[in-house]
Design a protein around this motif. Structure first.
Motif, PDB file in Angstrom:
ATOM      1  N   ASN A 147       2.221  30.816  23.944  1.00  0.00           N
ATOM      2  CA  ASN A 147       3.800  31.293  24.301  1.00  0.00           C
ATOM      3  C   ASN A 147       4.337  31.610  25.979  1.00  0.00           C
ATOM      4  O   ASN A 147       4.523  32.415  25.846  1.00  0.00           O
ATOM      5  CB  ASN A 147       3.407  33.128  23.470  1.00  0.00           C
ATOM      6  N   ARG A 299      15.136  40.635  19.291  1.00  0.00           N
ATOM      7  CA  ARG A 299      14.405  39.807  19.276  1.00  0.00           C
ATOM      8  C   ARG A 299      13.946  39.729  17.894  1.00  0.00           C
ATOM      9  O   ARG A 299      13.311  38.799  17.665  1.00  0.00           O
ATOM     10  CB  ARG A 299      13.538  40.092  19.909  1.00  0.00           C
ATOM     11  N   ILE A 303      13.604  35.752  16.044  1.00  0.00           N
ATOM     12  CA  ILE A 303      12.576  35.308  15.890  1.00  0.00           C
ATOM     13  C   ILE A 303      12.619  34.570  14.390  1.00  0.00           C
ATOM     14  O   ILE A 303      12.397  32.784  13.830  1.00  0.00           O
ATOM     15  CB  ILE A 303      10.943  36.117  16.873  1.00  0.00           C
ATOM     16  N   GLU A 307      12.383  30.779  12.578  1.00  0.00           N
ATOM     17  CA  GLU A 307      11.090  30.129  12.285  1.00  0.00           C
ATOM     18  C   GLU A 307      11.644  30.760  10.625  1.00  0.00           C
ATOM     19  O   GLU A 307      10.711  28.695  10.677  1.00  0.00           O
ATOM     20  CB  GLU A 307      10.639  31.322  11.891  1.00  0.00           C
ATOM     21  N   VAL A 314       9.288  28.695  17.859  1.00  0.00           N
ATOM     22  CA  VAL A 314      10.157  29.112  18.540  1.00  0.00           C
ATOM     23  C   VAL A 314       8.543  29.788  19.285  1.00  0.00           C
ATOM     24  O   VAL A 314       7.923  30.220  18.969  1.00  0.00           O
ATOM     25  CB  VAL A 314      11.358  29.837  17.756  1.00  0.00           C
ATOM     26  N   LYS A 316       7.561  33.157  20.702  1.00  0.00           N
ATOM     27  CA  LYS A 316       7.608  34.409  20.758  1.00  0.00           C
ATOM     28  C   LYS A 316       7.539  35.284  21.574  1.00  0.00           C
ATOM     29  O   LYS A 316       6.453  35.311  22.563  1.00  0.00           O
ATOM     30  CB  LYS A 316       7.115  35.490  19.340  1.00  0.00           C
ATOM     31  N   CYS A 323      14.368  33.814  24.777  1.00  0.00           N
ATOM     32  CA  CYS A 323      12.705  33.547  24.142  1.00  0.00           C
ATOM     33  C   CYS A 323      13.466  31.521  23.985  1.00  0.00           C
ATOM     34  O   CYS A 323      14.571  31.076  24.731  1.00  0.00           O
ATOM     35  CB  CYS A 323      13.057  33.331  22.982  1.00  0.00           C
ATOM     36  N   ALA A 325      13.062  27.372  22.338  1.00  0.00           N
ATOM     37  CA  ALA A 325      12.581  27.116  20.895  1.00  0.00           C
ATOM     38  C   ALA A 325      13.174  25.633  20.673  1.00  0.00           C
ATOM     39  O   ALA A 325      13.477  25.089  21.635  1.00  0.00           O
ATOM     40  CB  ALA A 325      14.383  27.187  19.710  1.00  0.00           C
TER      41      ALA A 325
END
Length: 396
Positions: A147, A299, A303, A307, A314, A316, A323, A325
């Motif tokens: 992340n 968000r 997300i 996904e 992606v 988080k 974000c 990806a």
């Protein structure tokens, strides 16, 4: 004909804005574009800030002090104290956006050929600011799988040379949305003290921290007073990107004295925008609570939707409103252009920012995009559906 400078040739294009001509052409053809490429919030600007301009009775629009209105700096210092950032008005220089604050910082603490270590991916314009100042960016790559957490501190230390002047962090991160922990901030502070270098913290997304996580400012670390420089802005906090008001904050008097010379050279920050920004400081906490709830929902929609798309990965985010990806494509920039030039779904398409431009290391992040979740929820849902259809068609 005369030649332009080498610096002009080396200045990087913005990965956020370089595809604008393609978008303009698509709009002329009648297509609707969902713009996920740029961090322009659609949240309403606080009414008090707008009213401060609308109801003002100024008859001569004059210069302000080069450091900005004293009344604004005093009020801003009180705001920071509420966030455990103990500074005074003398520690603050108002700038024309956070961008100018970063330029002033680089100009004040570096000479041509000096180095600044930055975890990548990072805000793309850091590359441009470094080019302007003749600074060499030394990147240290954060992990997508983690992340984009802070890389091991030993890796930072291995990069420090006699030309290293600072470590630059964006917290929460643009483009990653990563929010550094108190321990991570302390590790950077300890390293800076050990090697006697600066820590520059770009904290313009301070108010956007999700899931009960707390933002920790570099300015709140005891013992780092002479080494810490904070960059801030009203752009995102109050949805006032067009105001172009930011600030440089440091308790190091040599830094602020040097920065003031840069501030004097550009005369003053814009007067009306300072009036609006000062009024914005009266915005009640409920405004930020509501905004955070909205961005958390956005968000989660983004997300969860990404996904579900085959081949998409992606990271988080815990803060800001971006974000990163990874897409099942070889070159995200080619894909982003194709979305605007050759694709439509019910006469609609999406615009994303290729992430390679957020890295300093060449040929990195080629299959990644930055997505800003600054659109209304229904538009985000529609954007996800369009992106899924686009990837299916593109990969055929």
């Amino acid at each position: 004909m005369p030649n332009i400078s080498q610096k002009g040739q080396n200045m990087p294009q913005s990965p956020i804005r370089k595809l604008v001509p393609y978008a303009e052409a698509a709009i002329r053809e009648g297509r609707t574009i969902y713009q996920l490429n740029i961090g322009q919030p659609d949240i309403k600007t606080p009414q008090g800030a707008l009213d401060a301009i609308k109801n003002n009775s100024i008859e001569v629009l004059s210069y302000s002090h080069s450091a900005g209105f004293l009344s604004y700096r005093e009020k801003l210092a009180e705001y920071y104290k509420k966030h455990d950032i103990p500074v005074s008005s003398d520690d603050i220089i108002i700038t024309t956006g956070g961008s100018e604050a970063l330029n002033f910082t680089m100009g004040s603490i570096t000479d041509p050929g000096d180095e600044i270590i930055i975890p990548e991916p990072f805000y793309a314009n850091y590359n441009a600011f470094a080019e302007t100042s003749g600074v060499n960016i030394v990147p240290i790559q954060a992990s997508f799988e983690d992340n984009f957490a802070l890389p091991p501190i030993s890796e930072f230390e291995n990069l420090i040379t006699d030309r290293t002047k600072a470590i630059l962090l964006c917290n929460p991160g643009n483009p990653t949305g990563y929010l550094y922990t108190k321990d991570e901030i302390q590790q950077i502070a300890d390293l800076a003290l050990k090697h006697d270098i600066f820590v520059v913290a770009d904290e313009v997304y301070r108010e956007f921290a999700y899931d009960g996580v707390t933002h920790h400012s570099i300015m709140s670390i005891a013992g780092l007073e002479e080494h810490a420089i904070m960059v801030d802005s009203v752009s995102k906090r109050y949805s006032m990107c067009g105001a172009r008001i930011g600030c440089l904050v440091s308790k190091n008097k040599e830094v602020t004295a040097a920065a003031m010379k840069f501030a004097q050279a550009r005369l003053s920050p814009p007067t009306f925008a300072q009036i609006a920004s000062e009024a914005a400081l009266d915005t009640p906490q409920e405004y930020f609570d509501d905004v955070n709830k909205e961005y958390t929902l956005r968000r989660n929609i983004l997300i969860e939707g990404l996904e579900k798309i085959k081949g998409v990965k992606v990271a988080k985010p815990k803060g800001a409103f971006y974000c990163i990806a990874e897409l099942p494509v070889e070159n995200a920039e080619d894909f982003a252009k194709w979305l605007l030039e050759n694709f439509q779904h019910n006469n609609e398409t999406v615009m994303v920012a290729p992430a390679a431009g957020f890295y300093s290391t060449p040929n990195t992040g080629l299959n990644q995009v930055r997505i800003a979740y600054v659109l209304k929820r229904e538009n985000l849902e529609r954007s996800i559906a369009i992106l899924e259809e686009a990837l299916k068609k593109y990969n055929k």
